[in-house]
Write a protein that holds these residues in place. Sequence first.
Motif, short mmCIF file in Angstrom:
data_model
loop_
_atom_site.label_atom_id
_atom_site.label_comp_id
_atom_site.label_asym_id
_atom_site.label_seq_id
_atom_site.Cartn_x
_atom_site.Cartn_y
_atom_site.Cartn_z
N THR A 1 14.86 19.21 -88.42
CA THR A 1 14.81 19.40 -89.86
C THR A 1 14.67 20.88 -90.21
O THR A 1 15.36 21.39 -91.10
CB THR A 1 13.64 18.62 -90.49
N LEU B 1 11.89 13.97 -98.37
CA LEU B 1 11.90 13.76 -96.92
C LEU B 1 10.54 13.30 -96.41
O LEU B 1 10.44 12.40 -95.59
CB LEU B 1 12.32 15.05 -96.19
N SER B 2 9.46 13.91 -96.91
CA SER B 2 8.13 13.57 -96.42
C SER B 2 7.77 12.13 -96.77
O SER B 2 7.21 11.40 -95.94
CB SER B 2 7.06 14.47 -97.05
N LEU B 3 8.07 11.71 -97.99
CA LEU B 3 7.77 10.34 -98.40
C LEU B 3 8.54 9.36 -97.52
O LEU B 3 8.00 8.34 -97.06
CB LEU B 3 8.12 10.12 -99.87
N VAL C 1 9.63 9.83 -94.51
CA VAL C 1 9.08 9.81 -93.16
C VAL C 1 7.72 9.09 -93.12
O VAL C 1 7.45 8.30 -92.23
CB VAL C 1 8.94 11.25 -92.62
N MET C 2 6.91 9.37 -94.13
CA MET C 2 5.61 8.71 -94.23
C MET C 2 5.77 7.20 -94.17
O MET C 2 5.13 6.51 -93.38
CB MET C 2 4.96 9.14 -95.55
N GLY D 1 0.56 9.37 -90.06
CA GLY D 1 1.71 9.54 -90.95
C GLY D 1 1.57 10.81 -91.77
O GLY D 1 2.54 11.54 -91.99
N SER E 1 4.12 13.99 -92.07
CA SER E 1 4.80 14.33 -93.32
C SER E 1 4.32 15.66 -93.89
O SER E 1 5.12 16.40 -94.47
CB SER E 1 4.74 13.20 -94.35
N LEU F 1 6.14 18.22 -91.88
CA LEU F 1 7.55 18.24 -92.28
C LEU F 1 7.73 19.00 -93.59
O LEU F 1 8.62 19.84 -93.73
CB LEU F 1 8.04 16.80 -92.44
N PHE F 2 6.87 18.69 -94.55
CA PHE F 2 6.94 19.36 -95.85
C PHE F 2 6.79 20.88 -95.67
O PHE F 2 7.57 21.67 -96.24
CB PHE F 2 5.83 18.80 -96.76
N TYR G 1 3.53 22.13 -86.91
CA TYR G 1 3.29 20.73 -86.57
C TYR G 1 1.97 20.57 -85.82
O TYR G 1 1.08 19.79 -86.20
CB TYR G 1 4.46 20.23 -85.73
N MET H 1 17.22 13.35 -90.67
CA MET H 1 15.90 12.72 -90.65
C MET H 1 15.98 11.37 -89.95
O MET H 1 15.15 11.05 -89.08
CB MET H 1 15.47 12.53 -92.11
#
Lengths: 455, 455
Positions: A330, A374-376, A378-379, A393, A397, A400-401, A445, B297
């Motif tokens: 990403t 994207l974060s939501l 992935v969460m 989670g 996320s 990622l954000f 991360y 993703m």
Amino acid sequence: MERIELFELSKEYLEALKENIIGEHVDFIQESMQDANKADVAALLDELEMMEALFVLRALDPDFSADILNELEEDSQYKVIKAMPPEELATLIDHMDSDDAVDILNQLVVNDREAVISHLEAKEKSLYIIELLRYDEDSAGGLMAKEIIKANLNWTVVQTIDEIRRQAENVEKIFSIYVVDNKEKLLGRVALKKLILASSDTKVADLYEDNIISVPTYMEGEEVAEIMRKYDLEAIPVVNVKNKLVGRITVDDILDLIREQADEDIQAMTGISDDVEESDSVYRLSRARLPWLLIGMVGGLLGAGFIGFFEEGLNAVTALAFFIPLITATGGNVGIQSSTLVVQSLANRSVFADSLTKRLLKVLLVAILNGLVLSLFVMATVVFLYDKEVKFGLVVSIALFSVVLLASFMGTLTPIVLDKLGINPAMASGPFITTANDLLGLGVYFMVATLLLNL
Amino acid sequence: MERIELFELSKEYLEALKENIIGEHVDFIQESMQDANKADVAALLDELEMMEALFVLRALDPDFSADILNELEEDSQYKVIKAMPPEELATLIDHMDSDDAVDILNQLVVNDREAVISHLEAKEKSLYIIELLRYDEDSAGGLMAKEIIKANLNWTVVQTIDEIRRQAENVEKIFSIYVVDNKEKLLGRVALKKLILASSDTKVADLYEDNIISVPTYMEGEEVAEIMRKYDLEAIPVVNVKNKLVGRITVDDILDLIREQADEDIQAMTGISDDVEESDSVYRLSRARLPWLLIGMVGGLLGAGFIGFFEEGLNAVTALAFFIPLITATGGNVGIQSSTLVVQSLANRSVFADSLTKRLLKVLLVAILNGLVLSLFVMATVVFLYDKEVKFGLVVSIALFSVVLLASFMGTLTPIVLDKLGINPAMASGPFITTANDLLGLGVYFMVATLLLNL
């Protein structure tokens, strides 16, 4: 041996040609290539060994050979001109336009270059060439040809046509006649069409358009290309700092320039360090690709050392490893998207462009918006599909954000900085930056994980 | 209010213009833009709201407005033409060349298009337009203009000049006169230069060059561009299947096409799904970038699930996680390099290109060479620098070597397959393939690990 009468761009003709070169059948070459196009013959010669190509060029009329030599690919061209004695090369250069002559001479070392110039027959041409060699190859001065048709403001149509007749042999393509005053200052242009339709005693002063676009000798080729595209020009006059007309650039040279530029950008973006083609040798292809792969490798190994620091954390929560590719990929994708948009807007600078602060603010907003989506996503996947804890989670996320935000900024700022340093900004979408983004992503991360999971 | 007399491409003039539009000062617009260039005015209008741009276009001479309308960016152009009543748009189109007219009309739905055509004044032009609308927009037929100057083989120079005079208003730029026989078949061309220098009773038959390059109406624009670049042409005649001359394409349209093509390729490579620019709105930028990010993703999440299968192995040998980014990044870099080389050679097809088998063999050789160098490098680093077991080093380097090989093949074959399916092969260097390569790399890595480490 079978006799092929006509030139064609085919493997069969290529074979026949090779055999005839071995047999030294000069007449086969002369006859079959009589009506061929210079670009086609050049494409064929690009497939031959240097000695074979030289044999063909020597068999043909010097005027035609000069044209063909100009059209050869850089590699084959270089080999041929290196092999030619200066007198021979000078004969061909005598038949070239000054801009093409300079392109050839620029490939030689100074001594060889001077030896060739000393053998030139046309006095005027050698003066032209010496002048052009002074300019940077990629500037308007380095791109222009000295061969132009100038008309004095006070001439009549008849006088102008006489000048065209006088220069007809030197100036292959005439689009416009450039109008100058007594001091050779550029005033405007007369289209050939207008000249044909005017009566012969009309004054140039009554015919010419004074609203003319010209470029200075020092302007970069890329900028000249953009001006010619924007204003739909097939030729553009070049002036010196005193607005004296010194040459012109034609659109065919610009088309070549654009193509080279595009190839260069794409190679910068993909980490191929040399100007290679699929048809080059295995060794050359491999060598051109290896440097950037090694840099990527060093990045990957640094990443490995980096993740190694968090070995204990990874032992405690193995699932952290699962999402490493997600984070790095990403970061890479977002970074490349951002830098590409900036590279494209650098190529089309506008006086109406927003300030840097405003642009970064916008980048931030786009990144927040995309980062949230994207974060939501992935969460939800991590918690519901992969059945992990909410806290875990959150780690993925939030990381990622942050990566989307950071990669957006890096991707936006890097090409701007490179451009300011005079480096091709397309490099910003290349493997170096992708690698840097990978490391950045990993750092974020594992930092988030350490903080949130108390590792 | 301060009075600015002259048009300039600046924020100050833009502000003054906006105020004068609000004040409805038509004379300000007319006077200040009198000597402005169409491309500059268009660049300014691109910065205005649709209603403001419309106000300016209505204030100017229709001939000039038509030119400006053609130069507008796609977005602003579309908004303006949607807002114009058919009669008004028809007046502007009456002042355009047929190729530009068709570019405008192609943006309208069929009903609106027909309404505009029914209001055209020039009978000949509407016939031209109806003919051109039949061709695919990206083909030679869709790019050409009907306005050309034809001379019959049997005409004299005087007759030809009369024809130029007759057409002078319709054909803005004349490069050559195309020579046809009684059935309108294309025979060759006469350069304007030759026409000027010839005596007036010379026959066209004695002047023309029969060695002319033309393209058929159905040829793709990209191919036309490559031919014009290769043969240094500023205009190219277009013929139908019966070799009848039906139009010509000029190099200015080709320059625009090349630029659009390059932008499209770069956007395909970087996963921006819409034609956006840095200056577009946050929402639009975000929306254009999101689809490919989401695909990436999904790939990353699949990768996570994938690594999850090897959870036990990872628990046993945590160090396996360290080299995940190395494997995925190398796969990505190698894949992009390979596909770029293929995309570039697809753009310059040569009759002398090697067969697919030969090309793949070469790809294999390059991959083996690079793979060996990279693997040895990694082996040494893993064992000596990171102090891991030789067996573990073998896992990483064998996996790496396989990934280099696989990514080279994927990168080479994907663009070839896409091209055969009629999809832009530049997509092969885009995020979709990078994602696929990531998954492939992970698969190989963990498979090798499972086998060698008996996990």
